[in-house]
Design a protein around this motif. Structure first.
Motif, PDB file in Angstrom:
ATOM      1  N   VAL A 183       0.836  -1.208   0.000  1.00 47.50           N
ATOM      2  CA  VAL A 183       0.000   0.000   0.000  1.00 47.50           C
ATOM      3  C   VAL A 183       0.869   1.255   0.000  1.00 47.50           C
ATOM      4  O   VAL A 183       0.576   2.239  -0.693  1.00 47.50           O
ATOM      5  CB  VAL A 183      -0.949  -0.005   1.217  1.00 47.50           C
ATOM      6  N   LYS A 184       1.960   1.221   0.753  1.00 43.89           N
ATOM      7  CA  LYS A 184       2.851   2.381   0.820  1.00 43.89           C
ATOM      8  C   LYS A 184       3.575   2.595  -0.505  1.00 43.89           C
ATOM      9  O   LYS A 184       3.727   3.737  -0.960  1.00 43.89           O
ATOM     10  CB  LYS A 184       3.854   2.181   1.951  1.00 43.89           C
ATOM     11  N   GLN A 185       4.015   1.500  -1.128  1.00 43.31           N
ATOM     12  CA  GLN A 185       4.769   1.618  -2.373  1.00 43.31           C
ATOM     13  C   GLN A 185       3.878   1.946  -3.562  1.00 43.31           C
ATOM     14  O   GLN A 185       4.260   2.725  -4.440  1.00 43.31           O
ATOM     15  CB  GLN A 185       5.543   0.313  -2.630  1.00 43.31           C
ATOM     16  N   SER A 186       2.688   1.328  -3.609  1.00 37.57           N
ATOM     17  CA  SER A 186       1.772   1.540  -4.740  1.00 37.57           C
ATOM     18  C   SER A 186       0.374   1.811  -4.193  1.00 37.57           C
ATOM     19  O   SER A 186      -0.458   0.897  -4.106  1.00 37.57           O
ATOM     20  CB  SER A 186       1.765   0.315  -5.653  1.00 37.57           C
ATOM     21  N   PRO A 187       0.093   3.062  -3.807  1.00 34.17           N
ATOM     22  CA  PRO A 187      -1.177   3.376  -3.135  1.00 34.17           C
ATOM     23  C   PRO A 187      -2.420   3.014  -3.934  1.00 34.17           C
ATOM     24  O   PRO A 187      -3.479   2.773  -3.360  1.00 34.17           O
ATOM     25  CB  PRO A 187      -1.077   4.895  -2.920  1.00 34.17           C
ATOM     26  N   HIS A 188      -2.307   2.979  -5.265  1.00 39.95           N
ATOM     27  CA  HIS A 188      -3.495   2.770  -6.092  1.00 39.95           C
ATOM     28  C   HIS A 188      -3.632   1.326  -6.588  1.00 39.95           C
ATOM     29  O   HIS A 188      -4.611   0.998  -7.251  1.00 39.95           O
ATOM     30  CB  HIS A 188      -3.475   3.725  -7.286  1.00 39.95           C
ATOM     31  N   ASN A 189      -2.659   0.482  -6.283  1.00 43.24           N
ATOM     32  CA  ASN A 189      -2.717  -0.919  -6.708  1.00 43.24           C
ATOM     33  C   ASN A 189      -3.030  -1.804  -5.506  1.00 43.24           C
ATOM     34  O   ASN A 189      -2.312  -1.790  -4.496  1.00 43.24           O
ATOM     35  CB  ASN A 189      -1.377  -1.355  -7.321  1.00 43.24           C
ATOM     36  N   LYS A 190      -4.100  -2.554  -5.628  1.00 38.02           N
ATOM     37  CA  LYS A 190      -4.507  -3.429  -4.521  1.00 38.02           C
ATOM     38  C   LYS A 190      -3.861  -4.806  -4.671  1.00 38.02           C
ATOM     39  O   LYS A 190      -4.043  -5.463  -5.707  1.00 38.02           O
ATOM     40  CB  LYS A 190      -6.032  -3.585  -4.492  1.00 38.02           C
ATOM     41  N   LEU A 224      -4.335   1.805  12.637  1.00 35.68           N
ATOM     42  CA  LEU A 224      -4.852   3.107  13.080  1.00 35.68           C
ATOM     43  C   LEU A 224      -3.740   4.145  13.173  1.00 35.68           C
ATOM     44  O   LEU A 224      -3.943   5.325  12.861  1.00 35.68           O
ATOM     45  CB  LEU A 224      -5.540   2.964  14.432  1.00 35.68           C
ATOM     46  N   PHE A 225      -2.559   3.704  13.592  1.00 30.78           N
ATOM     47  CA  PHE A 225      -1.432   4.620  13.718  1.00 30.78           C
ATOM     48  C   PHE A 225      -0.844   5.013  12.357  1.00 30.78           C
ATOM     49  O   PHE A 225      -0.499   6.179  12.145  1.00 30.78           O
ATOM     50  CB  PHE A 225      -0.325   3.984  14.571  1.00 30.78           C
ATOM     51  N   TYR A 226      -0.733   4.069  11.435  1.00 32.12           N
ATOM     52  CA  TYR A 226       0.123   4.292  10.276  1.00 32.12           C
ATOM     53  C   TYR A 226      -0.540   4.132   8.913  1.00 32.12           C
ATOM     54  O   TYR A 226       0.075   4.477   7.900  1.00 32.12           O
ATOM     55  CB  TYR A 226       1.334   3.349  10.344  1.00 32.12           C
ATOM     56  N   LEU A 227      -1.757   3.616   8.832  1.00 34.61           N
ATOM     57  CA  LEU A 227      -2.390   3.450   7.521  1.00 34.61           C
ATOM     58  C   LEU A 227      -3.200   4.704   7.194  1.00 34.61           C
ATOM     59  O   LEU A 227      -4.186   5.008   7.873  1.00 34.61           O
ATOM     60  CB  LEU A 227      -3.284   2.209   7.527  1.00 34.61           C
ATOM     61  N   ARG A 228      -2.803   5.394   6.149  1.00 32.68           N
ATOM     62  CA  ARG A 228      -3.449   6.650   5.765  1.00 32.68           C
ATOM     63  C   ARG A 228      -4.065   6.559   4.374  1.00 32.68           C
ATOM     64  O   ARG A 228      -4.298   7.577   3.731  1.00 32.68           O
ATOM     65  CB  ARG A 228      -2.428   7.800   5.801  1.00 32.68           C
ATOM     66  N   ASN A 229      -4.315   5.356   3.906  1.00 34.50           N
ATOM     67  CA  ASN A 229      -4.873   5.147   2.572  1.00 34.50           C
ATOM     68  C   ASN A 229      -6.332   4.704   2.720  1.00 34.50           C
ATOM     69  O   ASN A 229      -6.607   3.604   3.224  1.00 34.50           O
ATOM     70  CB  ASN A 229      -4.042   4.085   1.834  1.00 34.50           C
ATOM     71  N   ARG A 230      -7.261   5.576   2.295  1.00 32.81           N
ATOM     72  CA  ARG A 230      -8.685   5.291   2.493  1.00 32.81           C
ATOM     73  C   ARG A 230      -9.102   4.024   1.760  1.00 32.81           C
ATOM     74  O   ARG A 230      -9.851   3.191   2.295  1.00 32.81           O
ATOM     75  CB  ARG A 230      -9.524   6.470   2.009  1.00 32.81           C
ATOM     76  N   SER A 231      -8.610   3.849   0.538  1.00 28.38           N
ATOM     77  CA  SER A 231      -8.963   2.667  -0.242  1.00 28.38           C
ATOM     78  C   SER A 231      -8.491   1.388   0.454  1.00 28.38           C
ATOM     79  O   SER A 231      -9.208   0.387   0.509  1.00 28.38           O
ATOM     80  CB  SER A 231      -8.355   2.761  -1.639  1.00 28.38           C
ATOM     81  N   ALA A 232      -7.269   1.457   1.009  1.00 30.96           N
ATOM     82  CA  ALA A 232      -6.734   0.288   1.715  1.00 30.96           C
ATOM     83  C   ALA A 232      -7.556  -0.015   2.963  1.00 30.96           C
ATOM     84  O   ALA A 232      -7.793  -1.185   3.299  1.00 30.96           O
ATOM     85  CB  ALA A 232      -5.277   0.519   2.087  1.00 30.96           C
ATOM     86  N   TRP A 233      -8.023   1.032   3.642  1.00 27.95           N
ATOM     87  CA  TRP A 233      -8.861   0.829   4.816  1.00 27.95           C
ATOM     88  C   TRP A 233     -10.154   0.104   4.444  1.00 27.95           C
ATOM     89  O   TRP A 233     -10.574  -0.837   5.126  1.00 27.95           O
ATOM     90  CB  TRP A 233      -9.196   2.171   5.467  1.00 27.95           C
TER      91      TRP A 233
END
Length: 590
Positions: A183-190, A224-233
């Motif tokens: 998720v961190k490396q490729s925010p838009h690729n699931k 909760l601390f480190y995931l800031r990607n809405r799609s990943a959530w």
């Protein structure tokens, strides 16, 4: 000079894995099964404890192994799981059933999956650390610690779900971190495959032991601390919902639907014991869940989590000795900190001997088990070295991972303490229910040991010498485990013998002749609650069941329960009426 190349790391890992496998396999089939393993054995064969799904067998005056081994349905396996383990661990029992279908039914065969899962955990820990902390040396030390960890060795020799659950939760954490990395490396690729894998591991883990949810709770806190990607959530939430959906099938249609009912009953049952008979119950000491009582039970749980403090729980009861040991360890650590943070590399000569003198200064003063308190003194600088390594030798991403390791180290045990306080009794405060923490503890300790070799010898050598003392205690503990007499992990005050039920079955196979009759003990059975325990029989059938498990499935031996006998398995010869005692089970039922 030895260089730790990738190839050399794999060679060293091979040695560690062989050591781990040997330590787990040694004596694994030597001793008879204890009560929880009796449940495991019967559940895996679809047989209810005390014969609730075998009324057609045991309501008759006589029965045969062939009748005992009548084909079982899925409903039989579900009911056996309900009555034998409150509906817990169905995925483990499914694995064990498949294993024994291939490799046969014996004590060693029944325990081998635990041996293998525990060994796989050592391998997976190496993969985990090398992948996420980018260090072969740290990975090797971590897996080496896991290889000799007494807790892992003890539970690898039990036919219970624990080793499988420990492996699965470590695998789940590995996949979770891979998802976070992607998720961190490729925010838009699931990473669809990783999400599917994580959801399946989540479902299988929870169905291997319900308390594995504490590990996934830690994953959630970390996100909760480190995931800031809405799609990943949203994707993780969907994965969790699908996993919970799979699990809910067991709670709606399977044995899990009785779990909460049984847990509620048990909470009241043990709370009543804690309030009325805390020291004299047949279940051991169960205390009211006051803060002092919870703390007293928690101290050995936390000390035994760390291999360098294993066994210190009982020593800490001596407050004056403990205070002195911690004070000396604190002075040692203060000097170590000053040495590591000094602006000039020059160190006075007295620092070559002072640390050693400080550590051993309390030896003439400690009133009991002085070596244990020496180990306690050395534990303080080791904890400091773990913190120092994290602060100075890890990058920001690795510091985040260390936070997850800390969560996974402490949250499962604090969850147990909270549940004990909520239930009003201390019965559930036991190491195995939070054993998912041990792999992550090994990583933290490995960081401290890695830092130990980098500090001045005046400090490292005395600490290393004390660790060698602790290694002796660990080896002694392993010896007690192999002797079947370590109460902390194996629950026995005296060594077990070889399986009396297997022995009896083999003797009956050799001595039985047509016309003979086998008599089983008729020991009075304790029924604690009529609503929960709906078994029809007022007497214990377990001895007869366990012998029949080891008898040939097609045998037509004539058997019955003896109304006048409590302990002996007897063969009555048909031609003479002679009674031959096959085995006296008194004091060996465990």
């Amino acid at each position: 000079m030895f260089t730790l190349t990738r190839q050399n790391a794999l060679i060293v890992l091979s040695g560690i894995v062989l050591l781990a496998f040997f330590l787990r396999l040694h004596n694994a089939g030597k001793y008879g099964i204890y009560f929880d393993e009796k449940s495991t054995l019967l559940i895996s064969q679809g047989v209810c404890l005390e014969g609730a799904n075998q009324k057609d067998v045991f309501t008759k005056k006589y029965f045969t192994p062939q009748e005992f081994w009548a084909p079982k349905t899925i409903a039989d396996f579900v009911e056996a799981n309900i009555r034998g383990d409150i509906g817990n661990s169905p995925s483990y029992y499914a694995v064990l059933w498949a294993w024994m279908e291939v490799f046969g039914l014996s004590d060693l065969s029944m325990r081998l999956p635990s041996v293998l899962f525990s060994t796989f955990t050592v391998v997976l820990l190496f993969v985990f650390v090398r992948r996420h902390f980018k260090s072969d040396s740290l990975a090797l030390v971590s897996s080496g610690l896991a290889a000799i960890e007494p807790f892992f060795v003890a539970y690898s020799q039990m036919a219970r779900n624990y080793s499988m659950s420990f492996f699965l939760t470590l695998l789940a954490t590995h996949v979770f971190l891979l998802i976070m990395e992607q998720v961190k490396q490729s925010p838009h690729n699931k990473p669809v495959g990783l999400y599917i894998s994580y959801g399946l591991i989540f479902a299988i883990s929870v169905l291997s032991h319900y308390l594995t949810v504490t590990v996934f709770l830690c994953h959630g806190i970390y996100a909760l601390f480190y995931l800031r990607n809405r799609s990943a959530w949203f994707t993780l939430a969907g994965t969790a919902i699908i996993g919970l959906g799979l699990i809910s099938l067991w709670f709606i249609f399977g044995g899990g639907k009785y779990t909460f009912q049984t847990l509620a009953y048990q909470a009241k049952f043990y709370k009543n014991i804690a309030e009325t008979n805390p020291l004299g119950s047949p279940f051991g000491m169960i205390l009211p869940a006051t803060i002092p009582n919870i703390t007293k039970r928690a101290v050995p749980i936390f000390t035994d989590l760390f291999i360098f403090t294993n066994g210190l729980g009982s020593a800490l009861i001596g407050l004056r000795n403990s205070a002195l040991a911690l004070l000396l360890g604190g002075v040692f650590t203060f000097l170590l900190h000053r040495s590591l943070t000094a602006r000039t590399p020059q160190r006075p000569v007295w620092l070559q001997v002072a640390p050693t003198l400080i550590l051993i200064a309390g030896m003439p003063v400690y009133s009991v088990v002085p070596l244990r308190f020496l180990v306690l003194s050395a534990a303080v600088p080791i904890i400091y070295l773990i913190v120092y390594h994290v602060l100075t030798k890890t990058d920001s991403q690795q510091k985040r991972l260390v936070l997850l390791m800390v969560l996974l180290t402490f949250v499962p045990t604090f969850f147990l303490l909270f549940m004990a306080w909520r239930s009003g009794h201390t019965f559930g405060i036991t190491q195995r229910y939070s054993g998912f923490s041990f792999p992550y503890v090994c990583i933290l300790i490995a960081m401290g040991l890695k830092q130990l070799v980098a500090i001045p010898r005046g400090f490292s050598l005395p600490v290393a010498a004390v660790l060698a003392v602790q290694l002796f205690f660990v080896a002694e503990l392993l010896g007690h485990i192999y002797d079947g007499e370590q109460g902390k992990y194996t629950y026995f005050e005296k060594p077990r013998i070889e399986n009396p039920y297997w022995y009896s079955a083999k003797q009956l196979e050799q001595q039985y002749a047509q016309g003979d009759t086998i008599l089983y003990p008729n020991m009075k059975r304790m029924i604690y609650d009529e609503k929960i325990d709906k078994t029809y029989s007022p007497v214990a059938l377990l001895d007869a069941q366990l012998v029949n498990v080891y008898l040939p499935e097609k045998a037509t031996y004539i058997q019955r329960i003896d109304p006048d006998e409590r302990d002996k398995i007897v063969l009555v010869k048909g031609n003479t009426g002679q009674k031959i005692t096959i085995f006296d089970l008194k004091n060996v039922r465990y």
